[in-house]
Scaffold this active site. Structure first.
Site, mmCIF file in Angstrom:
data_model
loop_
_atom_site.group_PDB
_atom_site.id
_atom_site.type_symbol
_atom_site.label_atom_id
_atom_site.label_comp_id
_atom_site.label_asym_id
_atom_site.label_seq_id
_atom_site.Cartn_x
_atom_site.Cartn_y
_atom_site.Cartn_z
ATOM 1 N N PRO A 1 0.827 -1.209 0.000
ATOM 2 C CA PRO A 1 0.000 0.000 0.000
ATOM 3 C C PRO A 1 0.864 1.263 0.000
ATOM 4 O O PRO A 1 0.419 2.339 -0.368
ATOM 5 C CB PRO A 1 -0.799 -0.098 1.304
ATOM 6 N N GLU B 1 0.987 -7.565 7.735
ATOM 7 C CA GLU B 1 1.220 -6.118 7.642
ATOM 8 C C GLU B 1 2.327 -5.801 6.643
ATOM 9 O O GLU B 1 2.744 -4.660 6.516
ATOM 10 C CB GLU B 1 1.606 -5.574 9.030
ATOM 11 N N ARG C 1 -1.121 -8.073 -21.549
ATOM 12 C CA ARG C 1 -1.965 -7.683 -22.676
ATOM 13 C C ARG C 1 -1.219 -6.784 -23.662
ATOM 14 O O ARG C 1 -1.626 -6.640 -24.819
ATOM 15 C CB ARG C 1 -3.239 -6.989 -22.227
ATOM 16 N N ASP D 1 -6.118 2.428 -25.916
ATOM 17 C CA ASP D 1 -6.653 2.298 -24.566
ATOM 18 C C ASP D 1 -6.920 3.651 -23.945
ATOM 19 O O ASP D 1 -6.279 4.638 -24.303
ATOM 20 C CB ASP D 1 -5.580 1.662 -23.661
#
Ligand SMILES: N#Cc1c(N)n[nH]c1-c1ccc2c(Cl)cn(Cc3cccnc3)c2c1
Length: 240
Positions: free
Chosen positions: A86, A113, A155, A170
């Site tokens: 994160p 964590e 992709r 895109d």
């Protein structure tokens, strides 16, 4: 490209062998190895975590197990080591495009964590290490992030998408969000396809699509407009 993923939940990565990505693997465009971190534990409990120094909630993943696993998986071959967290730098389309040029990606999927910081620090001397986040929300571990990142990268590899133009058109590839798309029927629940898209006037269609992309980007992601290089918008765009 070879991709290796180390995780305590190998089953979480099963979707990588489905559909488009699965076909890319079968076609030999990508090699995928998924490894169970617990294979490198030596205790009866197969412990991979321990309490955090300094106190605090939750557990931290032990460096020794990760070190043995990554030494084995990385071997001597150069690779980019990717550690979802994160606290990472944002993973963007530009990141995916850069990584699509790599020969090898190794993903360290943590839980709890997080992984003892010394794992990242120790491998920084051996090659590129990226601590990345897929967005400003909190997941339970790195596996879902790896699914997202692997799909975004694979992709882009030559031969993976049936229509390579898609990748060029895109959202984000030109810095803007894609505009709306339509298909048959012409009228559905009283809602009609915009006439210009059925006009056959390709210049008008391109202008209409660009205007809708600018409109959507301004409404939903004005930050993307602000980030465009000065020459990205032409006079017609600015008139919009
Ligand atoms: N990429 C990304 C990403 C994202 N966008 N949200 N959450 C994550 C992510 C990635 C890796 C781990 C590892 Cl290892 C453990 N956790 C759980 C956690 C939760 C709160 C605080 N610390 C750790 C992870 C969450």
């Amino acid at each position: 490209m070879r991709i290796d993923v180390v995780t305590i939940f190998p089953g979480y990565l099963a979707p990588l062998r489905e559909a488009l990505l699965g076909r890319a693997i079968e076609a030999g465009l990508v090699e995928l190895g998924v490894h169970d971190l617990r294979d490198w534990t030596h205790d009866v409990h197969q412990a991979v975590d321990d309490s955090p120094y300094g106190g605090g909630p939750g557990m931290v993943m032990r460096p020794q197990v990760w070190g043995e696993a990554l030494d084995a998986v990385l071997g001597e071959e150069p690779a980019r080591l990717v550690v979802p967290t994160p606290a990472g730098r944002p993973f963007t389309q530009a990141t995916a495009q850069a990584w699509a040029a790599e020969e090898r990606l190794v993903f360290a999927c943590g839980r709890y964590e997080g992984i003892d910081q010394r794992v990242v620090d120790a491998y920084a001397d051996r090659g590129p290490v990226d601590e990345v986040s897929i967005g400003d929300y909190v997941l339970v571990g790195g596996e879902v992030a790896v699914l997202v990142m692997v799909e975004a990268v694979v992709r882009l590899l030559p031969g993976v998408l049936g229509n390579p133009v898609s990748a060029q058109e895109d959202s984000f590839s030109d810095g803007l969000l894609e505009g709306p798309a339509y298909t048959r029927p012409v009228s559905w629940r009283g809602l009609d396809v915009p006439d210009v898209l059925r006009s056959g006037n390709h210049a008008a269609i391109a202008r209409w699509r660009r205007d809708r992309a600018l409109e959507r980007t301004a409404a939903r992601r004005p930050d993307l407009l602000d980030a465009l290089p000065p020459d990205a918008l032409d006079r017609a765009d600015r008139a919009f």
